[in-house]
Design a protein around this motif. Structure first.
Motif, PDB file in Angstrom:
ATOM      1  N   VAL A 170      32.027  33.666  44.037  1.00 42.17           N
ATOM      2  CA  VAL A 170      33.043  34.502  44.692  1.00 42.17           C
ATOM      3  C   VAL A 170      33.363  35.730  43.841  1.00 42.17           C
ATOM      4  O   VAL A 170      33.543  36.837  44.361  1.00 42.17           O
ATOM      5  N   GLU A 171      33.423  35.538  42.524  1.00 43.39           N
ATOM      6  CA  GLU A 171      33.676  36.673  41.621  1.00 43.39           C
ATOM      7  C   GLU A 171      32.591  37.731  41.784  1.00 43.39           C
ATOM      8  O   GLU A 171      32.868  38.932  41.872  1.00 43.39           O
ATOM      9  N   ALA A 172      31.334  37.287  41.839  1.00 43.06           N
ATOM     10  CA  ALA A 172      30.219  38.220  42.002  1.00 43.06           C
ATOM     11  C   ALA A 172      30.294  38.944  43.345  1.00 43.06           C
ATOM     12  O   ALA A 172      30.024  40.147  43.441  1.00 43.06           O
ATOM     13  N   LEU A 173      30.683  38.223  44.390  1.00 38.20           N
ATOM     14  CA  LEU A 173      30.817  38.836  45.711  1.00 38.20           C
ATOM     15  C   LEU A 173      31.939  39.870  45.727  1.00 38.20           C
ATOM     16  O   LEU A 173      31.827  40.916  46.380  1.00 38.20           O
ATOM     17  N   CYS A 174      33.022  39.588  45.010  1.00 34.97           N
ATOM     18  CA  CYS A 174      34.131  40.540  44.927  1.00 34.97           C
ATOM     19  C   CYS A 174      33.674  41.852  44.296  1.00 34.97           C
ATOM     20  O   CYS A 174      33.966  42.942  44.803  1.00 34.97           O
ATOM     21  N   VAL A 175      32.969  41.734  43.195  1.00 35.56           N
ATOM     22  CA  VAL A 175      32.489  42.924  42.496  1.00 35.56           C
ATOM     23  C   VAL A 175      31.561  43.728  43.388  1.00 35.56           C
ATOM     24  O   VAL A 175      31.589  44.958  43.398  1.00 35.56           O
ATOM     25  N   GLU A 176      30.739  43.019  44.187  1.00 34.63           N
ATOM     26  CA  GLU A 176      29.744  43.708  45.014  1.00 34.63           C
ATOM     27  C   GLU A 176      30.334  44.326  46.274  1.00 34.63           C
ATOM     28  O   GLU A 176      29.943  45.420  46.677  1.00 34.63           O
ATOM     29  N   PHE A 177      31.286  43.637  46.901  1.00 33.00           N
ATOM     30  CA  PHE A 177      31.681  44.036  48.243  1.00 33.00           C
ATOM     31  C   PHE A 177      33.087  44.618  48.393  1.00 33.00           C
ATOM     32  O   PHE A 177      33.350  45.327  49.360  1.00 33.00           O
TER      33      PHE A 177
END
Length: 348
Positions: free
Chosen positions: A65-72
């Motif tokens: 989820v952290e990675a998705l936040c940074v990306e999107f």
């Protein structure tokens, strides 16, 4: 907002919270924002990515989820948010200027009508002309009142908007000083804080210490277990730093796997104690890979501690703490080296 819009927004919020609970994801604001956005379906690439994760059976972990936040999430783009606030401020100023221009033109027209009426009265007018003049002046007075009322409304709306914009700018400013991964102060915040701390130490004569922390063998760890696990390590160290400081102390991510801790009103003996407490707390934590619960062992960190001297600048204080850090690295890692100990090491 209509009742239908309210119900729709509430359904999105409930869906986001259910997903957080089901996947055991902490309800941090940016995690909630991500899953709320997913529930709305407005971000097609995000929904495609998350649906693919669900179909593959991959668990939705905090790291994912952290990675998705940074990306999107656009909220991570501080520059974009600053631009948005600037555009809103510009639009509000234009609106007020238009209202002021209209009020000025109306006032000039009204003033002209009063001058004409005054001249007519001086020359003498009939009863019918006086009635007509009175009706015209009354109409223009009402128009003037309406224009002024509109200007007052615009100014009141502007006052409220500007207050909201000031809050938004302050929030953006705070976010721009936070490291998005570790949620502690970033390099920009550290640079500003160390300069202020040095100025305060010069002015008050109070002690000031700086601790540099570097995670041991971080690159090897990152390459072996992957970047998501490496990010977990960085967050763990940041959390430990923050838990072991208090008051005016500041913990910051300086860059990569290096962290800084500013300790105002703390002498070198006290700073060494703080550093040792942090070192032991980091080493005491056993790292788990969240997706599999695999034990990855313990991590360690090396520490350099320096105390401010009257001749110091921010740069010279950092440089001396950095020398202590390298001494800690070169003498076995997972240890604290202060300036006093460094002098002993050099003498030996």
């Amino acid at each position: 907002m209509s009742e239908q819009e309210f119900k729709l927004a509430l359904s999105y919020a409930n869906a986001a919270m259910k997903l957080l609970k089901r996947c055991e994801i902490p309800a941090y604001p940016h995690f909630y924002e991500l899953l709320y956005t997913y529930a709305t379906g407005v971000n097609v690439p995000l929904n495609a990515r998350m649906n693919e994760l669900f179909r593959s059976g991959q668990p939705l972990t905090t790291d994912v989820v952290e990675a998705l936040c940074v990306e999107f999430l656009k909220s991570y783009d501080v520059n974009e948010r600053i631009t948005n606030v600037s555009e809103r401020m510009h639009a509000r100023i234009e609106s007020v200027n238009d209202a002021i221009d209209t009020a000025m033109l109306t006032a000039e027209s009204y003033s002209g009508s009063l001058k004409v009426a005054s001249g007519d009265l001086d020359r003498g007018v009939s009863a019918d002309d006086l009635k007509s003049m009175t009706r015209q002046l009354l109409s223009e007075t009402q128009h003037m009142q309406k224009t002024n009322s509109n200007l007052e409304d615009q100014l009141e709306a502007s006052r409220e908007d500007i207050s909201a914009l000031q809050r938004d700018l302050e929030e953006v400013r705070r976010e721009s000083m936070i490291d998005s991964l570790t949620k502690i102060a970033n390099r920009k915040s550290f640079d500003e804080s160390i300069d202020n701390a040095v100025e305060d130490a010069v002015r008050t004569g109070e002690p000031l210490c700086l601790i540099i922390v570097d995670i041991d063998h971080f690159k090897t760890f990152n390459d072996t277990f992957g970047h998501q696990t490496g990010d977990q390590v960085l967050r763990l160290v940041a959390t430990t730093l923050k838990a072991n400081i208090k008051g005016r102390d500041l913990a910051a991510r300086y860059g990569g796997e290096e962290f800084m801790t500013i300790l105002p009103t703390t002498d070198i003996a006290g700073a060494v104690i703080v550093a040792e407490n942090i070192r032991k707390a980091i080493h005491a934590k056993e790292l788990l890979k969240r997706s599999t619960n695999e034990k990855l062992g313990r991590i360690t960190a090396s520490f350099g501690v320096a105390q401010f001297m009257p001749s110091d600048t921010s740069a010279s204080l950092i440089e001396r703490a950095d020398r202590c850090l390298y001494a800690a690295k070169n003498s076995g890692r997972n240890r604290v080296v202060s300036e006093q100990e460094l002098a002993k090491i050099i003498a030996a």
